[in-house]
Enzyme design. Sequence first.
Site, PDB file in Angstrom:
ATOM      1  N   GLY A  89      12.377  -4.289  -1.283  1.00  0.00           N
ATOM      2  CA  GLY A  89      11.983  -5.473  -0.520  1.00  0.00           C
ATOM      3  C   GLY A  89      13.063  -6.536  -0.541  1.00  0.00           C
ATOM      4  N   ARG A  90      12.656  -7.777  -0.346  1.00  0.00           N
ATOM      5  CA  ARG A  90      13.612  -8.880  -0.294  1.00  0.00           C
ATOM      6  C   ARG A  90      14.055  -9.356  -1.670  1.00  0.00           C
ATOM      7  NH1 ARG A  90      12.794 -11.826   4.451  1.00  0.00           N
ATOM      8  NH2 ARG A  90      14.431 -13.243   3.757  1.00  0.00           N
ATOM      9  N   GLU A  93      17.665  -8.986  -3.504  1.00  0.00           N
ATOM     10  CA  GLU A  93      18.772  -9.753  -2.935  1.00  0.00           C
ATOM     11  C   GLU A  93      19.069 -11.005  -3.749  1.00  0.00           C
ATOM     12  OE1 GLU A  93      19.794 -10.860   1.573  1.00  0.00           O
ATOM     13  OE2 GLU A  93      18.056 -11.958   0.800  1.00  0.00           O
ATOM     14  N   CYS A 119      14.453   1.830  -2.474  1.00  0.00           N
ATOM     15  CA  CYS A 119      14.785   0.995  -1.320  1.00  0.00           C
ATOM     16  C   CYS A 119      15.916   0.009  -1.666  1.00  0.00           C
ATOM     17  CB  CYS A 119      13.523   0.282  -0.840  1.00  0.00           C
ATOM     18  SG  CYS A 119      13.602  -0.341   0.841  1.00  0.00           S
ATOM     19  N   HIS A 120      15.669  -1.295  -1.513  1.00  0.00           N
ATOM     20  CA  HIS A 120      16.693  -2.302  -1.790  1.00  0.00           C
ATOM     21  C   HIS A 120      16.904  -2.545  -3.282  1.00  0.00           C
ATOM     22  CE1 HIS A 120      16.176  -3.064   2.492  1.00  0.00           C
ATOM     23  NE2 HIS A 120      17.248  -3.844   2.469  1.00  0.00           N
ATOM     24  N   TYR A 139      17.545   2.456   0.673  1.00  0.00           N
ATOM     25  CA  TYR A 139      17.371   2.228   2.098  1.00  0.00           C
ATOM     26  C   TYR A 139      18.755   2.336   2.752  1.00  0.00           C
ATOM     27  CZ  TYR A 139      15.797   0.339   6.505  1.00  0.00           C
ATOM     28  OH  TYR A 139      15.502   0.199   7.840  1.00  0.00           O
TER      29      TYR A 139
END
Length: 204
Positions: A89-90, A93, A119-120, A139
């Site tokens: 997800g976000r 980051e 994923c991320h 991802y």
Amino acid sequence: MTGKKILMICGDFVEDYELMVPFQALLAVGHKVDAVCPDKKSGDQIATSIHDFEGDQTYSEKRGHNFTLNASFEAVNATDYDALIIPGGRAPEYLRLNRQVIEIVQHFFEAEKPVAAICHGAQLLAAARVLEGRKCSAYPACAPEVELAGGDYQDIPVDGAVTDGNLVTAPAWPAHPAWLAQFLEVMGTRISHSGESGARAAAE
């Protein structure tokens, strides 16, 4: 039998499925999971986001649930944990900018403890510089980060997963069955089924 003690590092706008599903599934088979977020304590909430694949050139994003953390980040001692899980997800980051988060991730690799990232989540692995020479799925948009960190990006189906030593990675939440199964195997968890009494899960 004693379950493993697993640390889950998450943050605001973590991917909803990639937080909720492994958190609940690992609890269901007898492991203890501490979900933490920097600058938050047990009982605080984080927001999640839902990422879907709807035919656009990239994923769509929608607001997800609120998730209540069950442990405090400031109390984390990485040496107390048997394994680490990093949802996508976000959140990764901005979590990768936190020096303590990076040091925690590095500990699990230095100690060769099981690590699962999806994923991320690979953004955290790349920032922690633990991917050199390792096979890693993520991802697809994170492939350049994996490669720039010296990792061997694995271009696998979205429902696949890959294990390289203590590291289990996958592209996105459709991979949960494969990703979680491989993570359980790396941790040494054995699940047995007995016909008349139904399924019995034993976390070892």
